[in-house]
Design a protein around this motif. Structure first.
Motif, mmCIF file in Angstrom:
data_model
loop_
_atom_site.group_PDB
_atom_site.id
_atom_site.type_symbol
_atom_site.label_atom_id
_atom_site.label_comp_id
_atom_site.label_asym_id
_atom_site.label_seq_id
_atom_site.Cartn_x
_atom_site.Cartn_y
_atom_site.Cartn_z
ATOM 1 N N GLU A 94 37.198 61.201 33.648
ATOM 2 C CA GLU A 94 36.322 60.469 33.196
ATOM 3 C C GLU A 94 34.979 62.066 33.221
ATOM 4 O O GLU A 94 33.840 62.348 32.099
ATOM 5 C CB GLU A 94 35.037 59.967 34.621
ATOM 6 N N THR A 111 33.253 62.443 29.914
ATOM 7 C CA THR A 111 31.457 62.437 29.699
ATOM 8 C C THR A 111 30.854 63.902 29.607
ATOM 9 O O THR A 111 30.040 63.735 29.260
ATOM 10 C CB THR A 111 31.147 61.389 29.945
ATOM 11 N N PRO A 162 31.607 62.083 38.170
ATOM 12 C CA PRO A 162 31.605 60.263 38.692
ATOM 13 C C PRO A 162 31.092 60.556 39.761
ATOM 14 O O PRO A 162 31.319 61.522 40.697
ATOM 15 C CB PRO A 162 33.542 60.087 38.549
ATOM 16 N N SER A 207 30.845 58.907 26.277
ATOM 17 C CA SER A 207 31.569 60.106 26.144
ATOM 18 C C SER A 207 31.304 61.150 25.131
ATOM 19 O O SER A 207 30.398 61.192 24.726
ATOM 20 C CB SER A 207 33.222 59.301 25.340
ATOM 21 N N ALA A 239 40.782 56.161 33.490
ATOM 22 C CA ALA A 239 39.316 55.566 33.546
ATOM 23 C C ALA A 239 39.206 54.491 32.779
ATOM 24 O O ALA A 239 38.534 55.173 31.752
ATOM 25 C CB ALA A 239 38.768 56.106 33.935
ATOM 26 N N VAL A 248 35.959 54.618 30.009
ATOM 27 C CA VAL A 248 35.542 55.980 29.192
ATOM 28 C C VAL A 248 35.180 56.525 28.510
ATOM 29 O O VAL A 248 34.652 57.839 28.595
ATOM 30 C CB VAL A 248 36.319 56.565 30.866
#
Length: 443
Positions: free
Chosen positions: A118, A122, A126, A135, A163, A166
């Motif tokens: 994640e 991103t 998280p 993303s 994930a 994600v």
């Protein structure tokens, strides 16, 4: 054209050149550079992420430790850049080093697969349940994607993620979600299932009948959309619109790998990752802004680089898939004049421990590991950062996820400090605050 004037030469520079030319002053030395810059302006920018599911072992790929017991049995080989050495199992990539830059000092605090994935996809740590961050693919495709492209601007190939969701669009909404293309076969004779099914009208349905059906569907959808604003309804509508656009256009032919010469397909490798890299080239060639290709399975191992046991056998097998696919991708892009407008990012969710465990494996290690950038405007032939002789700590130039994302954005001519807005209207930075682009690579 504005980006060209802003980044390379101002209008005042062009006026000066014109005036000087009228006075007989030669600027012939500038002309090749100007011509190249002007030519580049006509090329859509693109990014291909080569995602290494499970976290690749840096000490067995791009940061070997041959003089230490942590190094293991792999040997270093020289590359096309004097002084830079990488694994003996990546000989084709060694020849590409002039266009590649290795970051040997990536570090995060996330040693869990899901959380690390994640973070790396991103750019945000998280834990904030109130916000679903988009993303990198959604962020980039929103900024540089072509709104009139018949293909989606974000395509994700053969992904396996620790994930869930994600690699989705998060608060940006379904318009920026990826088209996910998956397959379940590594049959060398197959196309690795990297195709989109059901893009042809049903048997017996002629184009006129199909168009009428689409018109009826759009009418029904518009009526329903007027009565609801739910995210699921918007997502369904967006996905259906994209599917219809592909059915009605020639965009679907991008997925027909059989159109490529057999010899080229062999060079990429007759496996999902190799054919995925070939498909990535075909998509970029057709204006897709962001493509993600995952190396997530070799010899029926779905977690690829998660080498807690028998590390060296598995990394050798993975490298034998990675090396021809990635190097051929770069050759193919270069031959088509696309490498200088296509950024390639090689990364996983973290690295592996330099210390070899009792099972002959390497465990999770976010403390100091490697990522690689190639193509685009990246100034290749460089190594950024360094780890200690035993690989256990960073001794030069730590690089964070924020720094990496800022570098990627800068390479794609995207302002890292720009903002998007959540569904509640809250401004959220594209890159979490504190990241700085690596000047040596994109300055």
């Amino acid at each position: 054209m504005n980006s060209f004037f802003n980044r390379d030469y101002s209008r005042r520079d062009f006026a000066r050149i014109s005036a000087s030319s009228a006075l007989g002053v030669s600027f012939s030395g500038w002309l090749p550079t100007l011509a190249h810059a002007a030519k580049q302006q006509g090329k859509p920018r693109a990014c291909i992420v080569l995602w290494m599911t499970g976290g690749p072992a840096q000490t067995d790929t791009f940061d070997l430790k041959p003089n230490h017991q942590n190094g293991g049995p792999f040997k270093e080989i020289s590359t096309s850049v004097p002084g830079i050495k990488i694994s003996e199992h990546l000989p084709k990539l060694a020849k590409q080093m002039n266009d590649m830059a290795i970051i040997r000092s990536m570090n995060t605090t996330e040693g869990d697969h899901g959380r690390g994935t994640e973070l790396m996809l991103t750019g945000y740590r998280p834990g904030n349940a109130a916000i679903q961050y988009p993303s990198l693919g959604s962020l980039v495709s929103k900024e540089i994607g072509q709104s009139d492209n018949e293909l989606p601007n974000y395509v994700s190939l053969s992904t396996f993620q620790f994930a869930p969701n994600v690699n989705g669009a998060g608060f940006l909404g379904p318009r920026y979600a990826p088209l996910v293309v998956s397959g379940d076969s590594n049959d060398p004779q197959s196309r690795a299932n990297l195709s989109i099914d059901n893009l042809r009208p049903a048997n017996g349905v002629d184009p006129e009948s199909m168009n009428k059906r689409i018109e009826v569907l759009k009418y029904l959808q518009s009526g329903f959309a007027a009565q609801t604003t739910s995210e699921s309804a918007q997502s369904h509508s967006a996905n259906y619109d994209r599917a219809i656009k592909m059915v009605q256009s020639q965009a679907k032919h991008a997925f027909k790998l059989e159109q490529e010469p057999a010899e080229l397909r062999d060079r990429y490798g007759r496996n999902r990752f190799g054919q995925g890299c070939l498909l990535a080239r075909r998509l970029v060639e057709r204006g897709v802004a962001f493509v993600e290709v995952a190396l997530s399975q070799v010899n029926n191992n779905p977690v690829a680089w998660d080498t807690h046991g028998d590390n060296f056998t598995r990394v050798r097998e993975l490298s034998e898939v990675l090396d021809p696919a990635w190097s051929t991708l770069m050759d193919d892009l270069r031959e088509r004049g696309l490498l200088d407008s296509t950024l390639i990012v090689w990364m996983g969710e973290f690295g592996r421990t330099p210390i070899i465990n009792s099972n002959g494996g390497r465990d999770h290690f976010p403390g100091g590991w490697s990522t690689v950038l190639a193509g685009g405007p990246i100034k290749g032939g460089q190594v950024i950062g360094a780890t200690s002789e035993d690989g256990m700590e960073i001794v030069d130039r730590p690089v964070t996820t924020k720094d990496l994302f800022a570098t990627v954005c800068t390479a794609l001519d995207i302002d890292p400090e720009s903002e998007n807005y959540s569904r509640e209207g809250r401004p959220i930075r594209m890159i979490d605050e504190g990241g700085e682009a690596i000047e040596e690579l994109v300055g």
